[in-house]
Design a protein around this motif. Structure first.
Motif, PDB file in Angstrom:
ATOM      1  N   GLY A   1      42.501  37.495 113.462  1.00 49.05           N
ATOM      2  CA  GLY A   1      42.265  37.684 112.035  1.00 49.05           C
ATOM      3  C   GLY A   1      41.067  36.887 111.547  1.00 49.05           C
ATOM      4  O   GLY A   1      40.232  37.391 110.786  1.00 49.05           O
ATOM      5  N   CYS A   2      40.967  35.649 112.005  1.00 44.52           N
ATOM      6  CA  CYS A   2      39.821  34.811 111.627  1.00 44.52           C
ATOM      7  C   CYS A   2      38.517  35.369 112.197  1.00 44.52           C
ATOM      8  O   CYS A   2      37.469  35.306 111.542  1.00 44.52           O
ATOM      9  CB  CYS A   2      40.045  33.372 112.086  1.00 44.52           C
ATOM     10  SG  CYS A   2      41.343  32.520 111.151  1.00 44.52           S
TER      11      CYS A   2
ATOM     12  N   MET B   1      39.562  39.411 101.236  1.00 47.63           N
ATOM     13  CA  MET B   1      38.340  38.702 100.883  1.00 47.63           C
ATOM     14  C   MET B   1      38.007  38.944  99.405  1.00 47.63           C
ATOM     15  O   MET B   1      38.514  39.890  98.795  1.00 47.63           O
ATOM     16  CB  MET B   1      37.190  39.160 101.787  1.00 47.63           C
ATOM     17  CG  MET B   1      37.444  38.848 103.263  1.00 47.63           C
ATOM     18  SD  MET B   1      36.189  39.521 104.372  1.00 47.63           S
ATOM     19  CE  MET B   1      34.867  38.346 104.083  1.00 47.63           C
TER      20      MET B   1
ATOM     21  N   THR C   1      37.774  42.448  97.076  1.00 49.21           N
ATOM     22  CA  THR C   1      38.684  43.511  97.496  1.00 49.21           C
ATOM     23  C   THR C   1      39.721  43.673  96.393  1.00 49.21           C
ATOM     24  O   THR C   1      39.825  42.838  95.496  1.00 49.21           O
ATOM     25  CB  THR C   1      39.388  43.190  98.840  1.00 49.21           C
ATOM     26  OG1 THR C   1      40.144  41.980  98.707  1.00 49.21           O
ATOM     27  CG2 THR C   1      38.383  43.046  99.972  1.00 49.21           C
TER      28      THR C   1
ATOM     29  N   TYR D   1      44.746  38.929 104.956  1.00 49.29           N
ATOM     30  CA  TYR D   1      43.741  38.229 104.163  1.00 49.29           C
ATOM     31  C   TYR D   1      42.947  39.255 103.365  1.00 49.29           C
ATOM     32  O   TYR D   1      42.533  40.279 103.913  1.00 49.29           O
ATOM     33  CB  TYR D   1      42.794  37.436 105.066  1.00 49.29           C
ATOM     34  CG  TYR D   1      41.803  36.602 104.291  1.00 49.29           C
ATOM     35  CD1 TYR D   1      42.212  35.425 103.677  1.00 49.29           C
ATOM     36  CD2 TYR D   1      40.484  36.999 104.160  1.00 49.29           C
ATOM     37  CE1 TYR D   1      41.313  34.661 102.950  1.00 49.29           C
ATOM     38  CE2 TYR D   1      39.581  36.243 103.439  1.00 49.29           C
ATOM     39  CZ  TYR D   1      39.995  35.074 102.836  1.00 49.29           C
ATOM     40  OH  TYR D   1      39.111  34.316 102.109  1.00 49.29           O
TER      41      TYR D   1
ATOM     42  N   LYS E   1      37.509  38.231 109.986  1.00 47.49           N
ATOM     43  CA  LYS E   1      36.969  37.704 108.734  1.00 47.49           C
ATOM     44  C   LYS E   1      35.535  37.215 108.936  1.00 47.49           C
ATOM     45  O   LYS E   1      34.643  37.526 108.146  1.00 47.49           O
ATOM     46  CB  LYS E   1      37.849  36.569 108.218  1.00 47.49           C
ATOM     47  CG  LYS E   1      37.329  35.911 106.944  1.00 47.49           C
ATOM     48  CD  LYS E   1      38.193  34.726 106.547  1.00 47.49           C
ATOM     49  CE  LYS E   1      37.651  33.994 105.338  1.00 47.49           C
ATOM     50  NZ  LYS E   1      36.469  33.188 105.621  1.00 47.49           N
TER      51      LYS E   1
ATOM     52  N   ILE F   1      42.257  42.453 105.550  1.00 50.74           N
ATOM     53  CA  ILE F   1      42.593  42.444 106.977  1.00 50.74           C
ATOM     54  C   ILE F   1      44.104  42.301 107.106  1.00 50.74           C
ATOM     55  O   ILE F   1      44.724  41.515 106.388  1.00 50.74           O
ATOM     56  CB  ILE F   1      41.912  41.253 107.693  1.00 50.74           C
ATOM     57  CG1 ILE F   1      40.396  41.297 107.493  1.00 50.74           C
ATOM     58  CG2 ILE F   1      42.283  41.210 109.172  1.00 50.74           C
ATOM     59  CD1 ILE F   1      39.691  39.986 107.820  1.00 50.74           C
TER      60      ILE F   1
ATOM     61  N   VAL G   1      41.728  47.044 108.874  1.00 52.17           N
ATOM     62  CA  VAL G   1      40.807  46.539 107.858  1.00 52.17           C
ATOM     63  C   VAL G   1      40.508  47.654 106.867  1.00 52.17           C
ATOM     64  O   VAL G   1      40.591  48.840 107.209  1.00 52.17           O
ATOM     65  CB  VAL G   1      39.478  45.982 108.432  1.00 52.17           C
ATOM     66  CG1 VAL G   1      39.715  44.819 109.368  1.00 52.17           C
ATOM     67  CG2 VAL G   1      38.680  47.059 109.126  1.00 52.17           C
TER      68      VAL G   1
ATOM     69  N   SER H   1      33.055  42.721 102.232  1.00 52.47           N
ATOM     70  CA  SER H   1      34.350  42.257 101.733  1.00 52.47           C
ATOM     71  C   SER H   1      35.410  43.235 102.206  1.00 52.47           C
ATOM     72  O   SER H   1      35.354  44.421 101.867  1.00 52.47           O
ATOM     73  CB  SER H   1      34.361  42.192 100.204  1.00 52.47           C
ATOM     74  OG  SER H   1      33.500  41.170  99.759  1.00 52.47           O
TER      75      SER H   1
ATOM     76  N   GLU I   1      32.085  38.631 107.240  1.00 53.07           N
ATOM     77  CA  GLU I   1      31.176  37.741 106.504  1.00 53.07           C
ATOM     78  C   GLU I   1      29.751  37.860 107.038  1.00 53.07           C
ATOM     79  O   GLU I   1      28.798  37.858 106.254  1.00 53.07           O
ATOM     80  CB  GLU I   1      31.657  36.299 106.593  1.00 53.07           C
ATOM     81  CG  GLU I   1      32.900  36.041 105.779  1.00 53.07           C
ATOM     82  CD  GLU I   1      33.518  34.672 106.002  1.00 53.07           C
ATOM     83  OE1 GLU I   1      34.263  34.225 105.112  1.00 53.07           O
ATOM     84  OE2 GLU I   1      33.277  34.055 107.070  1.00 53.07           O
TER      85      GLU I   1
END
Length: 161
Positions: free
Chosen positions: A29-30, A59, A62, A57, A33, A45, A131, A42, A37
């Motif tokens: 997930g990170c 962003m 969103t 998450y 992200k 997830i 996503v 944006s 980025e």
């Protein structure tokens, strides 16, 4: 079967995990992200296994609509065990729609790019990686590109002995 469908099936076959756990969900997930980025995008997830969300998450910029798109795309993967992008293109190649061919409610199923099967090699699909926030092809590509970098080389089909 057309070339795109063959390519999408090959991605699904190649991009499978040897194992998956909560830590890998967090790390993946990170990574998604961070990749978004880098694109100055944006996205929302979601990583879900066995109907349990392990990573979610949203962003900045969103909306709740992104989460709704994820839910509907995730339903496609859960039902058909293929990426939502594959299923959309599958029905397009058949000159049909998922609604007409499978009699599913379009409010519940969205065969658009952005949800990918989370598969354990030699076990099967256990969840989804999703996503929403980019055009559908780019949502799909974001997941695939991150998985290609994220998976250990011994996990991918083309590197298996």
């Amino acid at each position: 079967m057309n070339d795109l469908l063959t390519e999408l099936l090959a991605e699904e076959s190649r991009l499978q995990f040897a194992y998956f756990n909560h830590q890998r969900a967090w790390d993946l997930g990170c990574a998604l992200k961070a990749a978004a980025e880098q694109l100055h995008a944006s996205v929302a997830i979601d990583i879900t296994i066995n109907n349990q969300c392990l990573f979610s998450y949203a962003m900045a910029n969103t909306t709740i609509d992104n989460l709704e798109w994820i839910r509907r795309k995730r339903n496609v993967v859960h039902r058909y065990q293929h990426s939502s992008w594959y299923m959309g293109n599958y029905y397009k190649a058949k000159e049909s729609t998922i609604e007409k061919s499978a009699l599913v409610d379009p409010r519940e199923f969205a065969p658009y790019g952005g949800s990918f099967p989370l598969t354990i090699r030699n076990t099967g699909v256990i969840g989804t990686i999703s996503v929403s926030g980019l055009p559908q092809k780019e949502d799909h590509r974001l997941i695939v590109n991150v998985l290609q970098r994220f998976l250990d080389p011994h996990e991918t089909e083309e590197n298996r002995a």
